[in-house]
Design a protein around this motif. Sequence first.
Motif, PDB file in Angstrom:
ATOM      1  N   TYR A   7       0.882  -1.198   0.090  1.00  0.00           N
ATOM      2  CA  TYR A   7       0.102  -0.168  -0.053  1.00  0.00           C
ATOM      3  C   TYR A   7       0.864   1.296   0.010  1.00  0.00           C
ATOM      4  CZ  TYR A   7      -4.640  -1.691   0.165  1.00  0.00           C
ATOM      5  OH  TYR A   7      -5.884  -2.327   0.005  1.00  0.00           O
ATOM      6  N   GLN A  11       0.827   4.296  -2.789  1.00  0.00           N
ATOM      7  CA  GLN A  11       0.593   5.696  -2.585  1.00  0.00           C
ATOM      8  C   GLN A  11       1.894   6.626  -3.158  1.00  0.00           C
ATOM      9  OE1 GLN A  11      -2.011   6.909  -1.603  1.00  0.00           O
ATOM     10  NE2 GLN A  11      -2.931   5.115  -1.501  1.00  0.00           N
ATOM     11  N   SER A  14       1.505   7.110  -6.826  1.00  0.00           N
ATOM     12  CA  SER A  14       0.500   8.091  -7.165  1.00  0.00           C
ATOM     13  C   SER A  14       0.901   9.203  -6.838  1.00  0.00           C
ATOM     14  CB  SER A  14      -0.888   7.596  -6.386  1.00  0.00           C
ATOM     15  OG  SER A  14      -0.570   7.872  -5.042  1.00  0.00           O
ATOM     16  N   SER A  15       1.964   9.520  -6.211  1.00  0.00           N
ATOM     17  CA  SER A  15       2.489  10.993  -6.134  1.00  0.00           C
ATOM     18  C   SER A  15       2.975  11.509  -7.194  1.00  0.00           C
ATOM     19  CB  SER A  15       3.446  10.963  -4.728  1.00  0.00           C
ATOM     20  OG  SER A  15       4.668  10.294  -5.484  1.00  0.00           O
ATOM     21  N   GLU A 135     -11.715   6.730  -7.708  1.00  0.00           N
ATOM     22  CA  GLU A 135     -10.611   7.796  -7.360  1.00  0.00           C
ATOM     23  C   GLU A 135     -10.428   7.490  -5.886  1.00  0.00           C
ATOM     24  OE1 GLU A 135     -10.251  12.811  -7.433  1.00  0.00           O
ATOM     25  OE2 GLU A 135     -11.558  11.335  -9.103  1.00  0.00           O
ATOM     26  N   PRO A 139      -5.124   4.566  -6.450  1.00  0.00           N
ATOM     27  CA  PRO A 139      -4.070   5.816  -6.537  1.00  0.00           C
ATOM     28  C   PRO A 139      -3.952   6.012  -8.026  1.00  0.00           C
ATOM     29  CG  PRO A 139      -2.858   3.639  -5.896  1.00  0.00           C
ATOM     30  CD  PRO A 139      -4.182   3.362  -5.631  1.00  0.00           C
ATOM     31  N   TYR A 179       0.959  10.318 -14.678  1.00  0.00           N
ATOM     32  CA  TYR A 179       1.578   9.406 -14.177  1.00  0.00           C
ATOM     33  C   TYR A 179       3.015   8.992 -14.370  1.00  0.00           C
ATOM     34  CZ  TYR A 179      -2.936   8.438 -11.720  1.00  0.00           C
ATOM     35  OH  TYR A 179      -3.948   8.608 -10.765  1.00  0.00           O
TER      36      TYR A 179
END
Length: 340
Positions: A7, A11, A14-15, A135, A139, A179
């Motif tokens: 996880y 995350q 996704s930054s 959403e 991510p 992305y």
Amino acid sequence: MLIPTLYQHAQEDSSNSSAEALPELFRKDAPLKVRLQYSNKSLKRDTNDSTYLQSMIWFSDGELWDSLPADLRARGNFRRKTCYFAPLKIRIKRSKSSSTPFQGSEKLKMVLPCQLDRNTGDYVLREYLAYKIFERLAPFHFKTRLAEVTLIEDKGRREVTHEFYGFLIEDMDHLCKRYEGQEVKRLIHPLQQDDLASAQNDLFEFMIANTDFSTTQQHNQKLLFVKKRIIPLPYDFDMSGLVNAPYAAVTNIQNLEGSITQVTDRIYKGYERDTALLQNVRRDFLQKRPEILSELEALETYFQDPLQYREAYEFLESFFSILEDEKKFERQVLNRLRSR
């Protein structure tokens, strides 16, 4: 531990989608006001993947209105044949979009109501809700923007004005840029796709009771390659039980053991994954229950029929009742994992 690490990794990935990378169009939640004018008949008859109608798009993201030349075409074979309004593909020249909300979003999809019925816009809201829910859950996802649409339909010598809600969806090219990844256009078996993203995708599709997708054939799914991971991205949810559109039907995109007879029935289509991973995704969905319901609550004032809102609310709650019950989750999800 393995699961929290996964996880955290998701995350961190996704930054890449920072506020700076997000086009202006998708930085606001308030509906964008849009005006369009075209012949609905010509749009469905005369456009295809390479042929567009030349038109204009008028828009307001506040008090002032502006306009841009835009090319439009119908998309979606089923809706083109079945619906009065076909969903749109919109192209805007980059040289024209500068200093407008469309800068960085020169290619877009627009979802419109299917029929002319009074409450048809509520089905659009319910499909838009599905995108907003995903959403919250994953991510990697398509960004959307609700729109207050005025469509002036050219019908011979007459003009007929329609007003309804629609929504805009970012193009896959923009998503890849956001992305810092790339689209995979060849078939990749689901078991070669990222475990965590696949589990999130499959449980989400189960949540909204969608059978109109295939991670094997990439039907209503795109694949994103980012940081050596292959991420499935779901889209087009109008056939789902959450939307429960009048024209929706259970699809046979993949043969499934066990029969369902209506679109509001749920059936899990995911492949075998580590049980600990699936349990962790389950807990994550339950933790995000308030966030998910808040997405629906934010749309309540836009619904024309309060019963449509209530139906959507109860449908989501019925999903969480499955997650909360160990035996139901085991029977409807863990015992249905596919090996092929």
